[in-house]
Design a protein around this motif. Structure first.
Motif, PDB file in Angstrom:
ATOM      1  N   CYS A   1       0.856  -1.193   0.000  1.00 50.83           N
ATOM      2  CA  CYS A   1       0.000   0.000   0.000  1.00 50.83           C
ATOM      3  C   CYS A   1       0.889   1.239   0.000  1.00 50.83           C
ATOM      4  CB  CYS A   1      -0.880   0.028   1.245  1.00 50.83           C
ATOM      5  SG  CYS A   1      -2.049  -1.336   1.370  1.00 50.83           S
ATOM      6  N   ARG A   2       0.420   2.289  -0.626  1.00 51.52           N
ATOM      7  CA  ARG A   2       1.217   3.508  -0.743  1.00 51.52           C
ATOM      8  C   ARG A   2       1.517   4.148   0.607  1.00 51.52           C
ATOM      9  NH1 ARG A   2       3.702   6.773  -4.119  1.00 51.52           N
ATOM     10  NH2 ARG A   2       3.682   9.002  -3.717  1.00 51.52           N
ATOM     11  N   GLY A   3       0.564   4.153   1.505  1.00 49.82           N
ATOM     12  CA  GLY A   3       0.767   4.817   2.791  1.00 49.82           C
ATOM     13  C   GLY A   3       0.058   4.095   3.912  1.00 49.82           C
ATOM     14  N   LEU A   4       0.288   4.562   5.120  1.00 53.52           N
ATOM     15  CA  LEU A   4      -0.351   3.961   6.285  1.00 53.52           C
ATOM     16  C   LEU A   4      -1.877   4.058   6.230  1.00 53.52           C
ATOM     17  CD1 LEU A   4       2.152   5.177   9.026  1.00 53.52           C
ATOM     18  CD2 LEU A   4       1.945   2.879   8.075  1.00 53.52           C
ATOM     19  N   PRO A   5      -2.460   5.182   5.789  1.00 52.95           N
ATOM     20  CA  PRO A   5      -3.927   5.214   5.704  1.00 52.95           C
ATOM     21  C   PRO A   5      -4.491   4.129   4.791  1.00 52.95           C
ATOM     22  CG  PRO A   5      -3.039   7.432   5.512  1.00 52.95           C
ATOM     23  CD  PRO A   5      -1.873   6.480   5.455  1.00 52.95           C
ATOM     24  N   GLN A   6      -3.775   3.805   3.721  1.00 49.91           N
ATOM     25  CA  GLN A   6      -4.246   2.779   2.795  1.00 49.91           C
ATOM     26  C   GLN A   6      -4.183   1.383   3.418  1.00 49.91           C
ATOM     27  OE1 GLN A   6      -2.067   5.316   1.803  1.00 49.91           O
ATOM     28  NE2 GLN A   6      -3.701   6.477   0.795  1.00 49.91           N
TER      29      GLN A   6
ATOM     30  N   VAL B   1       4.996   1.156  14.653  1.00 52.25           N
ATOM     31  CA  VAL B   1       4.459   1.897  15.784  1.00 52.25           C
ATOM     32  C   VAL B   1       5.553   2.702  16.486  1.00 52.25           C
ATOM     33  CG1 VAL B   1       3.300   1.661  18.028  1.00 52.25           C
ATOM     34  CG2 VAL B   1       2.613   0.227  16.112  1.00 52.25           C
ATOM     35  N   GLU B   2       6.693   2.090  16.692  1.00 53.29           N
ATOM     36  CA  GLU B   2       7.807   2.747  17.384  1.00 53.29           C
ATOM     37  C   GLU B   2       9.096   2.537  16.620  1.00 53.29           C
ATOM     38  OE1 GLU B   2       7.822   4.529  20.281  1.00 53.29           O
ATOM     39  OE2 GLU B   2       5.665   4.305  20.530  1.00 53.29           O
ATOM     40  N   ASN B   3      10.005   3.471  16.827  1.00 53.48           N
ATOM     41  CA  ASN B   3      11.315   3.404  16.223  1.00 53.48           C
ATOM     42  C   ASN B   3      12.321   3.788  17.299  1.00 53.48           C
ATOM     43  OD1 ASN B   3      13.670   4.904  14.928  1.00 53.48           O
ATOM     44  ND2 ASN B   3      12.783   3.784  13.219  1.00 53.48           N
ATOM     45  N   SER B   4      13.317   2.943  17.521  1.00 55.93           N
ATOM     46  CA  SER B   4      14.243   3.186  18.632  1.00 55.93           C
ATOM     47  C   SER B   4      15.066   4.459  18.458  1.00 55.93           C
ATOM     48  CB  SER B   4      15.171   1.984  18.835  1.00 55.93           C
ATOM     49  OG  SER B   4      15.952   1.763  17.683  1.00 55.93           O
TER      50      SER B   4
ATOM     51  N   ILE C   1       5.760   6.542  15.872  1.00 59.89           N
ATOM     52  CA  ILE C   1       5.241   6.832  14.541  1.00 59.89           C
ATOM     53  C   ILE C   1       3.856   7.432  14.776  1.00 59.89           C
ATOM     54  CG2 ILE C   1       4.785   5.933  12.224  1.00 59.89           C
ATOM     55  CD1 ILE C   1       7.713   5.496  13.195  1.00 59.89           C
ATOM     56  N   ASN C   2       3.795   8.742  14.917  1.00 61.18           N
ATOM     57  CA  ASN C   2       2.564   9.426  15.312  1.00 61.18           C
ATOM     58  C   ASN C   2       1.405   9.165  14.362  1.00 61.18           C
ATOM     59  OD1 ASN C   2       3.715  10.535  17.644  1.00 61.18           O
ATOM     60  ND2 ASN C   2       4.599  12.207  16.465  1.00 61.18           N
ATOM     61  N   GLN C   3       1.678   9.070  13.067  1.00 66.12           N
ATOM     62  CA  GLN C   3       0.601   8.827  12.114  1.00 66.12           C
ATOM     63  C   GLN C   3      -0.090   7.492  12.412  1.00 66.12           C
ATOM     64  OE1 GLN C   3       1.658   8.432   7.948  1.00 66.12           O
ATOM     65  NE2 GLN C   3      -0.410   8.995   7.304  1.00 66.12           N
ATOM     66  N   THR C   4       0.670   6.485  12.792  1.00 66.02           N
ATOM     67  CA  THR C   4       0.075   5.191  13.121  1.00 66.02           C
ATOM     68  C   THR C   4      -0.851   5.326  14.332  1.00 66.02           C
ATOM     69  OG1 THR C   4       1.976   3.985  12.233  1.00 66.02           O
ATOM     70  CG2 THR C   4       0.553   2.789  13.763  1.00 66.02           C
ATOM     71  N   TYR C   5      -0.389   6.010  15.372  1.00 63.63           N
ATOM     72  CA  TYR C   5      -1.225   6.207  16.554  1.00 63.63           C
ATOM     73  C   TYR C   5      -2.503   6.963  16.199  1.00 63.63           C
ATOM     74  CZ  TYR C   5       2.365   4.454  19.712  1.00 63.63           C
ATOM     75  OH  TYR C   5       3.263   3.653  20.371  1.00 63.63           O
TER      76      TYR C   5
ATOM     77  N   PRO D   1      11.163   9.758   4.981  1.00 62.90           N
ATOM     78  CA  PRO D   1      11.726  10.729   5.929  1.00 62.90           C
ATOM     79  C   PRO D   1      12.300  10.099   7.196  1.00 62.90           C
ATOM     80  CG  PRO D   1       9.636  11.533   5.078  1.00 62.90           C
ATOM     81  CD  PRO D   1       9.804  10.126   4.551  1.00 62.90           C
ATOM     82  N   GLN D   2      11.693   9.026   7.681  1.00 60.54           N
ATOM     83  CA  GLN D   2      12.185   8.350   8.884  1.00 60.54           C
ATOM     84  C   GLN D   2      13.584   7.780   8.634  1.00 60.54           C
ATOM     85  OE1 GLN D   2       9.714   8.214  11.382  1.00 60.54           O
ATOM     86  NE2 GLN D   2      11.028   7.362  12.924  1.00 60.54           N
ATOM     87  N   ALA D   3      13.779   7.140   7.485  1.00 61.62           N
ATOM     88  CA  ALA D   3      15.092   6.561   7.167  1.00 61.62           C
ATOM     89  C   ALA D   3      16.135   7.651   6.958  1.00 61.62           C
ATOM     90  CB  ALA D   3      14.987   5.679   5.924  1.00 61.62           C
ATOM     91  N   LEU D   4      15.746   8.736   6.305  1.00 55.79           N
ATOM     92  CA  LEU D   4      16.680   9.851   6.116  1.00 55.79           C
ATOM     93  C   LEU D   4      17.118  10.408   7.468  1.00 55.79           C
ATOM     94  CD1 LEU D   4      14.969  11.702   3.120  1.00 55.79           C
ATOM     95  CD2 LEU D   4      17.018  10.245   3.039  1.00 55.79           C
TER      96      LEU D   4
END
Length: 162
Positions: free
Chosen positions: A30-35, A52-55, A60-64, A104-107
């Motif tokens: 899926c393209r994004g979390l909403p999908q 959900v979390e990244n150390s 991951i606020n969008q997931t919450y 963006p998270q990986a960057l």
């Protein structure tokens, strides 16, 4: 069983789905979390796998937010070690990199290494999708941050493990 995840083949969420379910599943990128949420809510898939979390970068606020807006519930958890690679087309050399693409998270997670390259960082919807885009568009002066698995799937070269 059909499982939705965010990203292209080779995405970390795909690896999490494979590790968690450990048996024959059909995966739906899926393209994004909403999908991902939408796919499960509509019954197109039985499950969705979302971060959900990244150390390093935290929640991951969008997931919450999506869980708050949805009636879906968490059914399980997996901890996945994320190891990023700088990936490019096979003919590309590190010195010729002018741009770096990724989620963006990986960057953000690779910020220290990437700043030393001195290249603009281009946010994209997915780590593995960035690798796929470089391959599909035959871009030879850019790289992507993604998994080693993404490099293997798309026949790309790992320039560095970051």
């Amino acid at each position: 069983m059909k499982v939705a995840y965010q990203g292209e083949r080779g995405a970390y969420s795909e690896s999490a789905a494979i590790s968690f379910f450990r048996f024959a599943i059909e995966l739906k990128p899926c393209r994004g979390l909403p999908q991902v949420f939408e796919s499960v809510e509509k019954g197109e898939t039985q499950y969705g796998v979302v971060p959900v979390e990244n150390s390093l970068e935290g929640s991951i606020n969008q997931t919450y937010d999506l869980f708050l807006e949805s009636s879906l519930k968490v059914r399980g958890e997996i901890i996945l070690r994320v190891s990023h690679c700088l990936i490019a087309n096979p003919e590309t050399e590190l010195k010729s990199i002018r741009l770096v693409y990724s989620h963006p998270q990986a960057l953000a997670q690779c910020r220290n290494y990437l700043e030393r390259l001195g290249c603009p960082l281009i946010p994209a919807f997915d780590t593995a999708g960035s690798v796929k885009m470089l391959k599909d568009e035959r871009i030879t002066d850019a790289a992507a941050v993604a998994s080693e698995r993404a490099a293997e799937i798309y026949g790309m070269k790992i320039l560095a493990k970051v």
